[in-house]
Write an enzyme that holds these catalytic residues in place. Structure first.
Site, PDB file in Angstrom:
ATOM      1  N   THR A  11       0.676  -1.247   0.086  1.00  0.00           N
ATOM      2  CA  THR A  11       0.148   0.083   0.050  1.00  0.00           C
ATOM      3  C   THR A  11       0.798   1.320   0.005  1.00  0.00           C
ATOM      4  O   THR A  11       0.580   2.185  -0.578  1.00  0.00           O
ATOM      5  CB  THR A  11      -1.022  -0.024   1.073  1.00  0.00           C
ATOM      6  OG1 THR A  11      -1.777  -1.108   1.142  1.00  0.00           O
ATOM      7  CG2 THR A  11      -1.727   1.180   1.427  1.00  0.00           C
ATOM      8  N   ASP A  87      -0.255  -6.633   5.062  1.00  0.00           N
ATOM      9  CA  ASP A  87      -0.960  -7.817   5.458  1.00  0.00           C
ATOM     10  C   ASP A  87      -0.145  -9.064   6.143  1.00  0.00           C
ATOM     11  O   ASP A  87      -0.579  -9.713   6.829  1.00  0.00           O
ATOM     12  CB  ASP A  87      -1.486  -8.531   3.950  1.00  0.00           C
ATOM     13  CG  ASP A  87      -2.867  -7.553   3.915  1.00  0.00           C
ATOM     14  OD1 ASP A  87      -3.386  -6.796   4.681  1.00  0.00           O
ATOM     15  OD2 ASP A  87      -3.303  -7.794   2.654  1.00  0.00           O
TER      16      ASP A  87
END
Length: 327
Positions: A11, A87
């Site tokens: 991200t 993640d």
């Protein structure tokens, strides 16, 4: 002297969508977008390794990054920063912590809001991580995760929220440090543990298949059938302090006769117990059947550790001793 920056995507590097997919920023782009980064006492040496979601990272990729980081340190780098997706960051950080041999800080960070959104957290996280990487106070702490101006030890950190910028926490101990007015403040210094000896090569990692089985209500255990033919190890995420349904206790015991089976808690905090409960399927019953006590390790980190140990050829006694450090 410098700080070695390795970028792996995630991200923090997302720069919007194009007709060909997601556009990603390079490490140079990331560094250029951080106010104050150029004023730090050491420069960044950037290496772009991957540009992928962290779901696509592998243990082999991370071990290659560790090798490259070791070379950077040997060439004079005062610390290392890795940017990646959040993640799998708790797992990659723990992997690094098991194999990083140097006193120089190895810091992992990322972002929860990408640069196209209002209030992206990537620049602040990268600046904080770089400050930690070049701080003498952060030496001899192994791998660290820096997010939201908090410093977490890799062995305890967890991603605890799907979207919050404060997602990373260490439920059992809290952060070991903070950044205050740009200064690195280490509040607790956990002793470093023995890491995994040797180097796990890609072929050995591929062959070291470790399953993770989460026990659930009214569990029939059908997914465990044939596991010993396809895997070399198993991590059990049990209820609470390490319990499973009574019907599954002999199943896990039989598997423990054929492979290392590690008992952990699915709760995300606290340790499995050893001798408080004694019914069939309790922690003491499972340990008596040959399961290995995972202590405070969560199931995800336990799987990383067991796979590394199997890939480096460690036997049952060495595997048990490695997990005993986390009791």
């Amino acid at each position: 002297m410098s700080v070695a920056l390795f970028t792996l995507g995630g991200t923090i590097s997302m720069a919007g969508r194009t007709s060909e997919g997601v556009a990603r920023l390079t490490g140079a782009d990331l560094a250029a977008a951080v106010p104050g980064l150029a004023e730090l006492p050491v420069p960044l040496e950037v290496q772009d390794v991957e540009a992928v979601p962290s779901a696509n990272l592998t243990l082999a990729t991370m071990l290659d990054v560790v090798d490259a980081a070791s070379k950077a340190v040997s060439n004079g780098a005062t610390g290392v920063v890795v940017t990646q997706g959040s993640d799998t960051l708790e797992e990659t950080a723990f992997l690094v912590d098991q194999v990083w041999p140097h006193p120089q800080p190895f810091v992992l960070t990322g972002a929860m809001r990408n640069p196209t959104l209002a209030g992206p957290d990537g620049p602040a996280n990268l600046l904080a991580a770089t400050r930690v990487a070049c701080s003498p106070a952060a030496r001899d702490l192994g791998a660290l995760v820096v997010f939201n101006d908090q410093i977490h030890a890799a062995r305890w950190v967890r991603k605890t929220h799907s979207t919050s910028t404060a997602t990373f926490a260490s439920p059992n101990v809290g952060p070991i440090g903070q950044l205050v007015e740009g200064q690195v403040r280490i509040l607790a210094r956990p002793s470093r543990q023995d890491g995994v000896p040797g180097r796990a090569e890609p072929a050995e990692l591929d062959a070291a298949r470790v399953a993770l089985y989460t026990v659930t209500l009214d569990d029939d255990g059908l997914l465990l059938e044939g596991l010993a033919e396809t895997h070399q190890g198993l991590v059990v995420a049990g209820y609470g302090v390490g319990h499973v349904p009574a019907a599954l206790a002999p199943v896990f015991g039989a598997l423990a006769e054929r492979m290392p089976v590690v008992l952990t808690s699915r709760t995300g905090g606290g340790s499995v117990l050893r001798n408080t409960y004694s019914s069939v399927g309790s922690e003491s019953d499972l340990l008596s059947r040959g399961l290995i006590d995972g202590g405070f390790l969560d199931p995800y980190k336990a799987r990383v550790l067991l796979r590394l140990l199997l890939a480096t050829g460690e036997g049952r006694d060495e595997i048990t001793a490695a997990f005993a450090q986390h009791h």
